[in-house]
Structure formats: structure tokens, C-alpha cells
Design a protein around this motif. Structure first.
Motif, PDB file in Angstrom:
ATOM      1  N   ALA A  64       0.725  -0.756  -0.362  1.00 44.59           N
ATOM      2  CA  ALA A  64       0.545  -0.049  -0.216  1.00 44.59           C
ATOM      3  C   ALA A  64       0.782   0.964   0.218  1.00 44.59           C
ATOM      4  N   GLU A  65       2.320   1.427   0.729  1.00 47.06           N
ATOM      5  CA  GLU A  65       2.865   2.561   1.001  1.00 47.06           C
ATOM      6  C   GLU A  65       3.629   2.245  -0.233  1.00 47.06           C
TER       7      GLU A  65
ATOM      8  N   ALA B  15      -7.505   9.263   2.960  1.00 48.54           N
ATOM      9  CA  ALA B  15      -7.627   8.356   3.601  1.00 48.54           C
ATOM     10  C   ALA B  15      -7.140   6.762   3.437  1.00 48.54           C
ATOM     11  N   HIS B  16      -5.835   6.579   3.508  1.00 43.10           N
ATOM     12  CA  HIS B  16      -5.278   4.269   3.277  1.00 43.10           C
ATOM     13  C   HIS B  16      -5.825   3.889   4.596  1.00 43.10           C
ATOM     14  N   ASP B  17      -6.441   2.937   3.727  1.00 42.98           N
ATOM     15  CA  ASP B  17      -7.439   2.047   5.351  1.00 42.98           C
ATOM     16  C   ASP B  17      -7.956   2.348   5.807  1.00 42.98           C
TER      17      ASP B  17
ATOM     18  N   SER C  69     -11.759   7.343   1.052  1.00 39.23           N
ATOM     19  CA  SER C  69     -11.492   6.323   1.867  1.00 39.23           C
ATOM     20  C   SER C  69     -10.867   5.052   0.751  1.00 39.23           C
ATOM     21  N   HIS C  70      -9.602   4.531   0.551  1.00 38.04           N
ATOM     22  CA  HIS C  70      -9.229   4.264   0.055  1.00 38.04           C
ATOM     23  C   HIS C  70      -8.348   2.318   0.709  1.00 38.04           C
TER      24      HIS C  70
ATOM     25  N   VAL D  90      -9.511  -1.354  -3.279  1.00 42.48           N
ATOM     26  CA  VAL D  90      -8.762  -2.236  -4.972  1.00 42.48           C
ATOM     27  C   VAL D  90      -8.143  -3.074  -5.216  1.00 42.48           C
ATOM     28  N   SER D  91      -9.943  -3.670  -4.921  1.00 44.80           N
ATOM     29  CA  SER D  91      -9.705  -5.294  -6.050  1.00 44.80           C
ATOM     30  C   SER D  91     -11.455  -5.506  -5.774  1.00 44.80           C
ATOM     31  N   GLY D  92     -12.000  -6.278  -6.568  1.00 46.20           N
ATOM     32  CA  GLY D  92     -13.978  -6.514  -6.131  1.00 46.20           C
ATOM     33  C   GLY D  92     -13.841  -7.445  -5.417  1.00 46.20           C
TER      34      GLY D  92
END
Length: 344
Positions: free
Chosen positions: A15-16, A78-80, A98-99, A130-132
Motif C-alpha cells: 500500500a505504501e 485516507a488509506h485503509d 477512503s481507499h 483495490v479489488s472486487g
């Protein structure tokens, strides 16, 4: 436009890496972007990449409000889950994206974490998956459909191919490779079990594990107990794993869950068949033409043995791996899509 990227991790991982790519692209396209996270080893990587960043002692509302006041961003990306919830509380009227990079097991069940994230979704303008797999597995997913967008990960195969040309840090040629954190989610213990079984038929087999993590001491002990010290090398965190992967034969992924599985596409781009557990985003990456999706440890073992025993089968899978990777390359499309989300 100013965008602040907020993460709750201190290390450098998948993710980073994605966030760093987004920031570098943004800065080349008239978007000021900043990286915010708790202090840790990630700081070294950010310095190397020339990223503007703010390190906080801990990810909490007080610290994030301070950063927001200092930067005055137009968007908080924002990630996760934890970073998203903290950002929602701290946003002070600023738009929050939001990601979600991971489909952690708890998203499948009703509990305080799933409720906490669900209640925070009213604060987000967009929720990026990030994915289905995340869409399929999050218990409240159907209630936030109007906000969700499946974006995948940015895939730039030319970077992987270029880095693979560098001299490897380890000159050994490995048959099977593991790349990832030495954490429970990744199940490196199963990787060792599988190698131990393969050694019974191929005593000279060579495998390596690239990555650091809390399970390292236990894995060293397990390798000793299995009697495979001469077969398995622990290489630690490798800055550039691609030359080693290029010289290997198979990428073996033993994870219990994965949000996307970017390393699988990177392996495919180097012509390496991927043998993987049938979880998360990997279901959308690996198929029976370029590798094997497996339900359990026995299937993982048998799939590896097939590739090691049958040269013709291996070449077919390798060729299909290259083709599969090219189909999935999407770097420019991904970044343009993100720009549209920002300006939308």
C-alpha cells in the motif's frame, strides 16, 4: 490542489508503494501531495523518493488535525480502515476519500470494527476498493454502493522490467520464491511446509523468502526442525527483489487473505508462473493459464510439483504469464481515473 495522504503504517510495503506512486504522479501534474503516517522505517523510503512528508507520534485525531491545520488540504486521501475513520473524525469539513487496500478477515463479519467503518462512510465522498474482493466480502458493502469505486492498483510493468535488469543482491538461482511480510496473514509457515515436502522428491531444490516481520524467529526455528536449512534462504527485506525473481522459476503465494496481490502481476510480467491460494484479489489476477489458484496446502504442493516436473507445461505457463501481465497493465489509466475522482 493539495492532497494529504494518511496511512497508519510505519513500514514500506504494498500500500505504501502505491501511495508513493500516486504522490510522484500527482506532483508532476500540478497537485501538491503529502505523505502522513506514524514515525518508522517508511521515513527512509520517503527520503529516497523525494516525497514531502509529515511523521506523527501516533495516528489519532489530535495529530491529524494538527497536520490538516498546517497543510490546509483540499482533499484528505485516507488509506485503509483506521486511517479512514480517524480522517473522517478529523476532517473539519474537508473532503475525504477512503481507499481500502486490504480485505482483512473482520470485514466479513458484523462487529464493532465493521460498524465503526460503516458509520464513518457518511463522511467520505468516495470509497475506493483495490479489488472486487473487498466489495464482495465487506458485510455493509451493499449500503455504500453509491460511493464505491473499484480502482485496482497502478501497474507499470516497464518499471519492473527495468529494475529486473539490475544485478541481483543474491547470486543464487532459486526454484521457488516467497515475497512478503513475515506475518500470519502471509502464512510463510505453510511455504516452509511445502518446500519440505518438495525436498523429498527434489533434494537439491532451492527456495528463498524475501521479507521481514515478527514471525522471523519462529520461521528460523521451523526451518531447522524441518531439516531444510540448506534448501531455504531468508534474504530479509530486499530493496529490489526483481532480479532475484527474474532468475527464479515460481512465485508461491500462501496468504490467508490479500487485498490485491500486486506481487503476482509483477512475477507474471517476468514470465514466472504464480501458484497461489484462492483468496481476495488474487482470484482476479491469477488463472489456470498463467499459474494455479489453490484451495489448500495440498493443492499448492501438487501445483508446484507439476511445474517442476514438466518443462513443456512450465514453458506454456511462462508464456501465458507474460501475456496475462500485459493485459493488466494500467498505470496511465489508473492515474487519470484518480485525477477525475479528485476533481470530481
Amino acid at each position: 490542489m493539495k492532497v494529504v495522504h494518511i496511512l497508519n503504517s510505519r513500514e514500506y510495503s504494498g500500500a505504501e508503494n502505491v501511495v508513493i506512486q500516486i504522490i510522484k504522479y500527482s506532483c508532476q501534474h500540478n497537485i501538491e501531495a503529502y505523505y502522513v503516517s506514524p514515525k518508522g522505517k517508511i521515513e527512509e523510503r520517503l527520503k529516497q523518493e523525494g516525497i514531502v512528508y509529515y511523521m506523527v507520534d501516533a495516528l489519532n485525531v489530535y495529530n491529524i488535525k494538527k497536520v490538516i491545520k498546517k497543510v490546509n488540504p483540499d482533499i484528505i486521501h485516507a488509506h485503509d480502515y483506521t486511517a479512514s475513520i480517524v480522517s473522517a473524525i478529523s476532517s473539519q469539513g474537508i473532503r475525504v476519500v477512503s481507499h481500502l487496500h486490504n480485505n482483512t478477515p473482520w470485514i466479513k463479519k458484523y462487529g464493532w470494527k465493521t460498524w465503526a467503518f460503516f458509520l464513518s462512510t457518511c463522511k467520505y465522498s468516495d470509497i475506493l476498493y483495490v479489488s472486487g474482493a473487498i466489495e464482495r466480502e465487506y458485510v455493509f458493502s451493499k449500503y455504500i454502493k453509491c460511493k464505491k469505486i473499484v480502482v485496482g492498483n497502478p501497474i507499470n510493468l516497464s518499471i519492473v522490467e527495468e529494475k529486473a535488469k539490475e544485478k541481483p543482491t543474491d547470486s543464487e538461482k532459486y526454484h521457488i520464491v516467497f515475497i512478503g511480510r513475515l506475518a500470519k496473514q502471509k502464512r510463510p509457515d505453510i511455504f516452509l511446509d511445502i518446500i519440505a515436502e518438495i525436498v523429498k522428491e527434489f533434494p537439491e531444490i532451492k527456495a528463498c523468502i524475501m521479507g521481514n516481520g515478527e514471525l522471523y524467529p519462529a520461521l528460523i526455528q521451523k526451518r531447522e526442525e524441518l531439516g531444510i536449512n540448506s534448501n531455504v534462504s531468508f534474504l530479509g527485506f530486499v530493496e529490489n527483489p526483481y532480479p532475484i525473481l527474474k532468475n527464479a522459476k515460481i512465485l508461491l503465494i500462501t496468504s490467508d487473505w490479500e487485498g490485491f496481490g500486486l506481487v503476482a502481476i509483477e512475477a507474471l510480467s517476468l514470465g514466472k508462473p504464480v501458484v497461489s491460494t484462492q483468496v481476495g484479489g488474487l482470484i482476479d489476477v491469477v488463472n489456470n493459464e498463467c499459474g494455479y489458484l489453490c484451495k489448500n496446502k495440498k493443492e499448492l504442493l501438487l501445483s508446484c510439483l507439476k511445474l517442476l516436473k514438466n518443462d513443456k507445461l512450465y514453458r506454456e505457463k511462462s508464456n501465458k504469464a507474460l501475456q496475462r501481465a500485459k493485459v493488466m497493465e494500467n498505470y496511465n489509466y489508473y492515474m487519470k481515473k484518480l485525477e477525475r475522482i479528485y476533481y470530481g
